[in-house]
Enzyme design. Structure first.
Site, mmCIF file in Angstrom:
data_model
loop_
_atom_site.group_PDB
_atom_site.id
_atom_site.type_symbol
_atom_site.label_atom_id
_atom_site.label_comp_id
_atom_site.label_asym_id
_atom_site.label_seq_id
_atom_site.Cartn_x
_atom_site.Cartn_y
_atom_site.Cartn_z
ATOM 1 C CE LYS A 111 -3.699 1.963 2.868
ATOM 2 N NZ LYS A 111 -4.331 1.868 4.198
ATOM 3 C CG HIS A 113 -3.230 5.008 0.109
ATOM 4 N ND1 HIS A 113 -3.167 3.966 -0.795
ATOM 5 C CD2 HIS A 113 -4.360 4.806 0.834
ATOM 6 C CE1 HIS A 113 -4.220 3.181 -0.643
ATOM 7 N NE2 HIS A 113 -4.947 3.665 0.354
#
Length: 227
Positions: A111, A113
């Site tokens: 991921k 963010h």
């Protein structure tokens, strides 16, 4: 030697859920196996309770054994099947054995963010990590989990398996022996069930035909030193 209650319950719940089957199955290795255990089908509350209770009991026993598991801080469940196993086992370790640890799992894709990273749950950086896996034939998932935890700054000190098929690999070596060596030696990879436990259950229940096929498979592929 008789089976533990949690072993018998896991075998019988696994069969009732269609997760453990006896018959003829082609494995990824190309071998024709007389049984197959698909942990992904252990997907109801009662069955998950049985499995995680068995994981927790196996961990608690291994922590008291010599050689056995060293102390650890975090349970790691490789995505996707390992996620509920790790969460459930963390609960059962706390509730039934007074052992309090965190749990974590990996994402299939990193991921970029929010908090970012490849793992979710308790941070593994600087922690001693115990991997939970279902069925090890080649040990690929465990090796992948070790790499993931290392990349995130943790140290894998052991692994617990639902089922050890007790087979030799293509080079004639036991997969379990190889993984134990990787994690620090004997006792580092306790298992809830082994192929021999399934054979014991079949013998106790008079299922001679299935037992005969299991014995043939054992004679051909069994890791005799693990018996």
């Amino acid at each position: 030697m008789s089976l533990e209650k949690y072993q018998t319950e896991l075998i019988e719940h696994g069969m009732a859920a269609g997760a453990l089957k006896f018959g003829t199955f082609t494995l990824k290795s190309g071998r024709s196996s007389p049984y197959f255990f698909n942990a992904g089908l252990l997907a109801s509350g009662p069955v998950l309770d049985t499995l995680c209770s068995a994981y927790a009991a196996t961990v608690a026993n291994a922590l008291k054994s010599t050689p056995g598991l060293p102390q650890f801080d975090v349970l790691f469940g490789p995505a996707y099947k390992g996620i509920p196993f790790a969460a459930g086992t963390a609960i059962l370790l706390h509730r039934e054995h007074g052992i309090d640890v965190g749990f974590a799992y990996d994402r299939k894709e990193a991921k970029d963010h929010g908090e970012g990273g490849i793992t979710v749950g308790t941070p593994v950086r600087g922690k001693r990590v115990l991997v939970l896996d279902d069925v090890a034939t080649a040990g690929t998932a465990i090796r992948g989990a070790i790499d993931t935890v290392k990349r995130e700054g943790g140290e894998v000190v052991g692994a617990v398996l639902m089922l050890d098929r007790q087979e030799v690999g293509k080079e004639g070596k036991s997969t379990m022996a190889e993984v134990e060596e990787l994690l620090g030696g004997k006792g580092r990879v306790p298992t809830i069930l082994k192929m021999k436990d399934l054979m014991k259950w079949l013998a106790d229940h008079g299922r001679k035909e299935e037992l005969g096929k299991m014995q043939e498979y054992w004679d051909k592929y069994g890791a005799k030193e693990s018996a």
